[in-house]
Scaffold this motif. Sequence first.
Motif, PDB file in Angstrom:
ATOM      1  N   LYS A 126       0.857  -1.194   0.000  1.00  0.00           N
ATOM      2  CA  LYS A 126       0.000   0.000   0.000  1.00  0.00           C
ATOM      3  C   LYS A 126       0.894   1.247   0.000  1.00  0.00           C
ATOM      4  N   SER A 134       5.802  -5.486  10.360  1.00  0.00           N
ATOM      5  CA  SER A 134       7.258  -5.235  10.362  1.00  0.00           C
ATOM      6  C   SER A 134       7.864  -5.256  11.765  1.00  0.00           C
ATOM      7  N   GLY A 165       5.243  -4.548   5.561  1.00  0.00           N
ATOM      8  CA  GLY A 165       5.349  -3.449   4.610  1.00  0.00           C
ATOM      9  C   GLY A 165       6.671  -2.717   4.708  1.00  0.00           C
ATOM     10  N   SER A 166       6.813  -1.890   5.746  1.00  0.00           N
ATOM     11  CA  SER A 166       7.949  -0.977   5.809  1.00  0.00           C
ATOM     12  C   SER A 166       9.308  -1.682   5.878  1.00  0.00           C
TER      13      SER A 166
HETATM   14  C1  LIG Z   1      -0.018  -1.398   6.659  1.00  0.00           C
HETATM   15  C2  LIG Z   1      -0.414  -2.701   7.217  1.00  0.00           C
HETATM   16  C3  LIG Z   1       0.550  -3.688   7.491  1.00  0.00           C
HETATM   17  C4  LIG Z   1       2.051  -3.490   7.294  1.00  0.00           C
HETATM   18  O1  LIG Z   1       2.575  -2.633   8.240  1.00  0.00           O
HETATM   19  P1  LIG Z   1       4.186  -2.465   8.430  1.00  0.00           P
HETATM   20  O2  LIG Z   1       4.311  -2.011   9.825  1.00  0.00           O
HETATM   21  O3  LIG Z   1       4.626  -1.471   7.443  1.00  0.00           O
HETATM   22  O4  LIG Z   1       4.785  -3.790   8.205  1.00  0.00           O
HETATM   23  C5  LIG Z   1       0.104  -4.900   7.977  1.00  0.00           C
HETATM   24  N1  LIG Z   1      -1.203  -5.147   8.171  1.00  0.00           N
HETATM   25  C6  LIG Z   1      -2.162  -4.240   7.922  1.00  0.00           C
HETATM   26  C7  LIG Z   1      -3.587  -4.583   8.163  1.00  0.00           C
HETATM   27  C8  LIG Z   1      -1.797  -2.989   7.441  1.00  0.00           C
HETATM   28  O5  LIG Z   1      -2.755  -2.076   7.192  1.00  0.00           O
END
Ligand SMILES: *Cc1c(COP(=O)(O)O)cnc(C)c1O
Length: 235
Positions: free
Chosen positions: A36, A202, A219-220
Amino acid sequence: MPDIARNLKLVSDRITTASAERTDSSLRVVLIAVSKTVPIDLVKAAAEAGQRDFGESKLQEAAPKILGLPAYLEWHFIGRVQRNKVRKLLPLFKYIHAVDSFRLAAYIGEIASETSFLPKIFLQVNLGNESSKGGFSPDDLYQQMPALLDLRSVLIVGLMCIPPSTPDAESARPWFVMLRTLRNELQTKFQAKLPCLSMGMSGDFEVAIEEGASHVRVGSAIFGRRSYRVDGELG
Ligand SMILES: *Cc1c(COP(=O)(O)O)cnc(C)c1O
């Protein structure tokens, strides 16, 4: 530009190490690269580095990426599901992670029955009973499980949680244990098959894996810090 291939390798290595720590180390962990807010070029770089599963939380943002990237990739919808988007979600996403009510699960089934898609859904559990988050309470699940299991045209694969934020990864462990315990109890009580647990991000995916995660949403740690927030979603 972040070195996506390198970040993926680091995360995969950490997953391998954490998997070895758990009792049932035969269970494979699926790494969902949460893309995202990430531009399609970086998502493509991840795919070229061998990443297959991706997570998105907004249909509008995800659709052009999904349609613009190879069809063998698998997409997980991890955001809050709006009823009026369900029909468009089904052809794009194989998994829906945040199904937070019986009514929504039934509706997804109803729409899916008109199509050839069999969506795989996770039931989101609001473990911390937080008003800012959706999800079933454990009590709801005990009451509604028989009806959920009777639904046609959706496959309930397991449970998902976004636990209350914690100061460090270790403090998240009790929430992950809680989700696994709930899953185990539901399986026994209702003779259900709920093989999947979508938990860990993360900051805490290793702890989640040690406690039985089948899917981690990262994600990050792969794409670098997100420069902006997605409205109504986690940062
Ligand atoms: C954005 C998101 C993640 C990933 O988050 P990070 O901390 O960047 O790994 C995981 N799960 C959901 C539901 C999210 O919205």
